[in-house]
Motif scaffolding. Structure first.
Motif, PDB file in Angstrom:
ATOM      1  N   GLN A   1      -7.785  -7.745  -9.204  1.00 55.37           N
ATOM      2  CA  GLN A   1      -8.942  -7.221  -8.475  1.00 55.37           C
ATOM      3  C   GLN A   1      -8.607  -7.040  -7.006  1.00 55.37           C
ATOM      4  O   GLN A   1      -8.975  -6.037  -6.379  1.00 55.37           O
ATOM      5  N   SER A   2      -7.889  -8.007  -6.439  1.00 56.37           N
ATOM      6  CA  SER A   2      -7.494  -7.920  -5.030  1.00 56.37           C
ATOM      7  C   SER A   2      -6.595  -6.713  -4.784  1.00 56.37           C
ATOM      8  O   SER A   2      -6.798  -5.949  -3.823  1.00 56.37           O
ATOM      9  N   ILE A   3      -5.604  -6.530  -5.648  1.00 59.20           N
ATOM     10  CA  ILE A   3      -4.674  -5.418  -5.480  1.00 59.20           C
ATOM     11  C   ILE A   3      -5.383  -4.088  -5.715  1.00 59.20           C
ATOM     12  O   ILE A   3      -5.141  -3.103  -4.992  1.00 59.20           O
TER      13      ILE A   3
ATOM     14  N   ILE B   1      -4.251  -2.200 -14.394  1.00 58.85           N
ATOM     15  CA  ILE B   1      -4.721  -1.402 -13.258  1.00 58.85           C
ATOM     16  C   ILE B   1      -3.689  -0.344 -12.868  1.00 58.85           C
ATOM     17  O   ILE B   1      -3.800   0.282 -11.819  1.00 58.85           O
ATOM     18  N   GLY B   2      -2.668  -0.183 -13.729  1.00 59.07           N
ATOM     19  CA  GLY B   2      -1.734   0.922 -13.554  1.00 59.07           C
ATOM     20  C   GLY B   2      -0.431   0.596 -12.858  1.00 59.07           C
ATOM     21  O   GLY B   2       0.329   1.517 -12.522  1.00 59.07           O
TER      22      GLY B   2
ATOM     23  N   MET C   1      -5.564  -0.891  -3.241  1.00 61.54           N
ATOM     24  CA  MET C   1      -5.137   0.446  -3.650  1.00 61.54           C
ATOM     25  C   MET C   1      -6.262   1.467  -3.405  1.00 61.54           C
ATOM     26  O   MET C   1      -6.003   2.568  -2.898  1.00 61.54           O
ATOM     27  N   ASN C   2      -7.483   1.094  -3.729  1.00 61.40           N
ATOM     28  CA  ASN C   2      -8.617   1.992  -3.515  1.00 61.40           C
ATOM     29  C   ASN C   2      -8.860   2.222  -2.039  1.00 61.40           C
ATOM     30  O   ASN C   2      -9.190   3.356  -1.605  1.00 61.40           O
ATOM     31  N   SER C   3      -8.677   1.185  -1.237  1.00 62.47           N
ATOM     32  CA  SER C   3      -8.851   1.317   0.212  1.00 62.47           C
ATOM     33  C   SER C   3      -7.811   2.248   0.797  1.00 62.47           C
ATOM     34  O   SER C   3      -8.097   3.070   1.675  1.00 62.47           O
ATOM     35  N   GLN C   4      -6.584   2.153   0.264  1.00 56.98           N
ATOM     36  CA  GLN C   4      -5.497   3.013   0.737  1.00 56.98           C
ATOM     37  C   GLN C   4      -5.768   4.480   0.392  1.00 56.98           C
ATOM     38  O   GLN C   4      -5.547   5.378   1.205  1.00 56.98           O
TER      39      GLN C   4
END
Length: 328
Positions: free
Chosen positions: A314-316, A25-26, A320-323
């Motif tokens: 998935q949680s992280i 996920i980078g 990250m997407n929410s941020q």
């Protein structure tokens, strides 16, 4: 100070799996391992055969191919080393994490070699380094062991094995094949249902034919340099023993988990975490592998613990997407 996105404490199969998923996920990921890659498997008995198939031990969707359905210890060592190379995992071996503290949104990790800063931490420390204590006089004598490696040194020697589950049965079988005089002491009234079904008939046959002596409903009272005092259902018995293997299980390092702020259940000592994400009560601090099971180590193995990394990633990723969305 070494800065990175995520640090995983422990480079066993579940730690490696988590590292692979986080890299995908980078994130920049560092694994810190007190020994070397899959150190616990390296410490398994030399000829250990896994309960699971190679497919169920695979991680990162990288096939684990063996000539037999159930791989042996050396097969696993080769496989996990290969995975680490293919995924270019950054593993800091022979390094012990001494403390993990959180300040704001970042964690500071102190080891015996370096200081690190990371936003995310995953504890995947396993349990094999902490054997359950044998609380009898003489348990600390030099010929009392909690790990069994190989049987050859015990040819024609009297050996006592304590326990009745897989590790005890496996050790007893290897010792008998190497010519040791083996006695097994187990507090249960009959064979444990957890013993591998393909080895129990052979073990029972050796017991029935007097090749291995099996004492059910028995417990060790005391160990001396030359013998072991055993409380059996018919009374006290003294058994000669040149070596004693206390194969009575292992447990997570609860002191270390608590030092990071992770809450433990008072009875099961199971860490407090969200089973959907593996995040603990400390934000951005996750757990993976058998340590999530507390005292019930038989409920989590490589085959189900390897999926913890997917849940963590998935949680992280959602965070990250929410941020990113909040910054627009």
């Amino acid at each position: 100070m070494i800065k990175t996105d995520a640090i995983i404490i422990g480079a066993g199969p579940c730690g490696l799996s988590a590292a692979i998923e986080l890299q995908r996920i980078g994130l920049d990921v560092i694994l810190i391992e007190k020994g070397n890659i899959v150190n616990s498997i390296h410490r398994y008995p030399t000829h250990q055969t896994f309960f699971s198939s190679s497919m169920k031990l695979s991680i990162g969707n990288i096939p684990f191919i063996t000539s037999k359905d159930k791989p042996q210890r050396n097969d696993a060592l080769v496989y996990y080393r290969t995975v680490a190379e293919l995924e270019q995992l950054m593993i800091h071996s022979d390094e012990i994490v001494q403390s993990v503290t959180k300040s704001g949104d970042a964690f500071c990790l102190e080891s015996n070699k370096n200081t690190y800063e990371a936003k995310y931490v995953v504890a995947a420390t396993g349990y094999y380094d902490q054997p359950n204590p044998l609380e009898v006089n003489g348990a600390d004598l030099s010929h009392v062991h909690h790990y069994f490696k190989e049987a050859h040194p015990y040819f024609r020697k009297n050996v006592l094995v304590i326990g009745g589950k897989n590790s005890a049965v496996d050790a007893a079988l290897e010792l008998e094949r190497a010519g040791a005089n083996v006695t097994v002491v187990y507090r249960g009234a009959s064979y444990s249902p957890s013993v591998k079904p393909w080895i129990l008939p052979g073990f029972e046959s050796l017991v029935n034919n007097g090749k291995i002596r099996m004492l059910f409903e028995a417990e060790v009272n005391e160990i001396t340099e030359e013998s072991v005092q055993i409380q059996t259902k018919t009374g006290v018995e003294i058994v000669k023993a040149d070596a004693v293997f206390a194969m009575i299980g292992y447990h997570p390092d609860y002191v270390f988990l608590k030092s990071m702020g992770i809450e433990l259940d008072t009875e099961s000592r199971c860490p407090s975490y969200n089973p959907d994400t593996m995040e603990t009560s400390v934000r951005n601090l996750y757990i993976a592998g058998v340590i999530a099971a507390g005292d019930n180590a038989n409920s989590i193995f490589i085959e189900n613990g390897r999926h913890h990394g997917e849940a963590i990633a998935q949680s992280i990723l959602e965070k990250m997407n929410s941020q990113v969305c909040s910054n627009k």
